[in-house]
Design a protein around this motif. Structure first.
Motif, short mmCIF file in Angstrom:
data_model
loop_
_atom_site.label_atom_id
_atom_site.label_comp_id
_atom_site.label_asym_id
_atom_site.label_seq_id
_atom_site.Cartn_x
_atom_site.Cartn_y
_atom_site.Cartn_z
N ALA A 107 0.85 -1.20 0.00
CA ALA A 107 0.00 0.00 0.00
C ALA A 107 0.88 1.25 0.00
O ALA A 107 1.96 1.26 0.58
N ASN A 108 0.38 2.30 -0.66
CA ASN A 108 1.08 3.58 -0.56
C ASN A 108 0.56 4.31 0.69
O ASN A 108 -0.31 3.79 1.39
N ALA A 109 1.04 5.49 0.96
CA ALA A 109 0.69 6.20 2.20
C ALA A 109 -0.81 6.49 2.29
O ALA A 109 -1.43 6.25 3.33
N ASP A 110 -1.41 6.99 1.20
CA ASP A 110 -2.84 7.31 1.23
C ASP A 110 -3.69 6.06 1.40
O ASP A 110 -4.64 6.06 2.19
N ARG A 114 -6.12 5.19 4.74
CA ARG A 114 -7.55 4.96 4.58
C ARG A 114 -7.94 3.57 5.08
O ARG A 114 -8.88 3.41 5.86
N VAL A 115 -7.19 2.55 4.66
CA VAL A 115 -7.51 1.18 5.04
C VAL A 115 -7.32 0.98 6.54
O VAL A 115 -8.13 0.30 7.20
N LEU A 116 -6.28 1.55 7.11
CA LEU A 116 -6.04 1.42 8.55
C LEU A 116 -7.17 2.05 9.35
O LEU A 116 -7.66 1.46 10.32
N ARG A 117 -7.59 3.25 8.95
CA ARG A 117 -8.71 3.89 9.67
C ARG A 117 -9.97 3.04 9.59
O ARG A 117 -10.67 2.86 10.59
N GLU A 118 -10.28 2.51 8.41
CA GLU A 118 -11.46 1.66 8.25
C GLU A 118 -11.34 0.39 9.10
O GLU A 118 -12.31 -0.05 9.71
N PHE A 119 -10.14 -0.19 9.14
CA PHE A 119 -9.91 -1.40 9.92
C PHE A 119 -10.12 -1.15 11.41
O PHE A 119 -10.77 -1.95 12.10
N VAL A 157 1.29 4.44 9.98
CA VAL A 157 0.66 3.64 11.05
C VAL A 157 0.92 4.28 12.40
O VAL A 157 0.00 4.43 13.21
N ASP A 158 2.15 4.67 12.66
CA ASP A 158 2.50 5.30 13.94
C ASP A 158 1.67 6.57 14.17
O ASP A 158 1.08 6.77 15.23
N ARG A 159 1.59 7.42 13.15
CA ARG A 159 0.87 8.69 13.28
C ARG A 159 -0.62 8.46 13.49
O ARG A 159 -1.24 9.05 14.39
#
Length: 192
Positions: A107-110, A114-119, A157-159
């Motif tokens: 995955a790129n940064a964007d 997005r996927v991390l927030r949804e997860f 991920v850290d941020r």
């Protein structure tokens, strides 16, 4: 018996088609044009300057919230005051089992953000207590302009995890579970 067509020199004396038509139809009155059907309303004006200001504010907030980027081998670690040290110690050792996992390789940064927030939203809604996020170590990242090579997804991920209110703590996994390429995330219980 039909009448033969007139000779070419007699045609000049005949009336033209338009005048014959007007004679046959008689007097006419004009028709009013029908009103136009209502179309789609025009689009609302956008506040472009406000959008640009908002984007700039978000970017500056991101840089303020975590000014020091994380390097490839660095351990990700964060604990809120409400998390007892003994629970955080168990998380660091990998003694709290992950109930779900997200792999962000490729995955790129964007996309990663997005996927991390949804997860995290999904995990919180499903009332999961602990999840694992695999972000990779970032060892294959090219250094731009000769500077240090920084793992982009790991920094995202850290941020993101530090900013979320539903994340109580997180720590890089033990070596057997991915080491500095993954992180265990302790989630706040869902309020009823």
């Amino acid at each position: 018996m039909p009448k033969p067509p007139p000779a070419p020199d007699d045609r000049d004396d005949l009336p033209d088609d338009a005048s014959l038509f007007r004679e046959a139809v008689g007097p006419v009155r004009g028709v009013r044009s029908a009103p136009r059907a209502p179309g789609a309303p025009p689009p609302r004006p956008r506040a472009r300057m406000a959008e640009l200001d908002e984007m700039e504010a978000v970017q500056s907030m991101r840089s303020i919230s975590h000014p020091d980027p994380v390097a490839a081998g660095d351990v990700l670690s964060h604990r809120r005051e409400s998390v007892p040290p003994a629970v955080f110690k168990r998380l660091k050792r990998g003694e709290i089992a992950a109930q779900d996992e997200l792999d962000l390789h490729g995955a790129n940064a964007d996309q990663a953000e997005r996927v991390l927030r949804e997860f995290i939203v999904h995990a919180h809604r499903e009332m999961l207590g602990c999840v694992r996020v695999v972000h990779g170590k970032g060892l294959h990242v090219a250094a731009p302009f000769g500077g240090p090579a920084l793992p982009v997804v790991k920094n995202v991920v850290d941020r993101v995890l530090r900013q979320r209110g539903d994340v109580l703590a997180f720590h890089s996994t033990p070596a057997a579970q991915g080491g500095t390429g993954a992180v265990l995330v302790l989630l706040a219980p869902k309020r009823r």
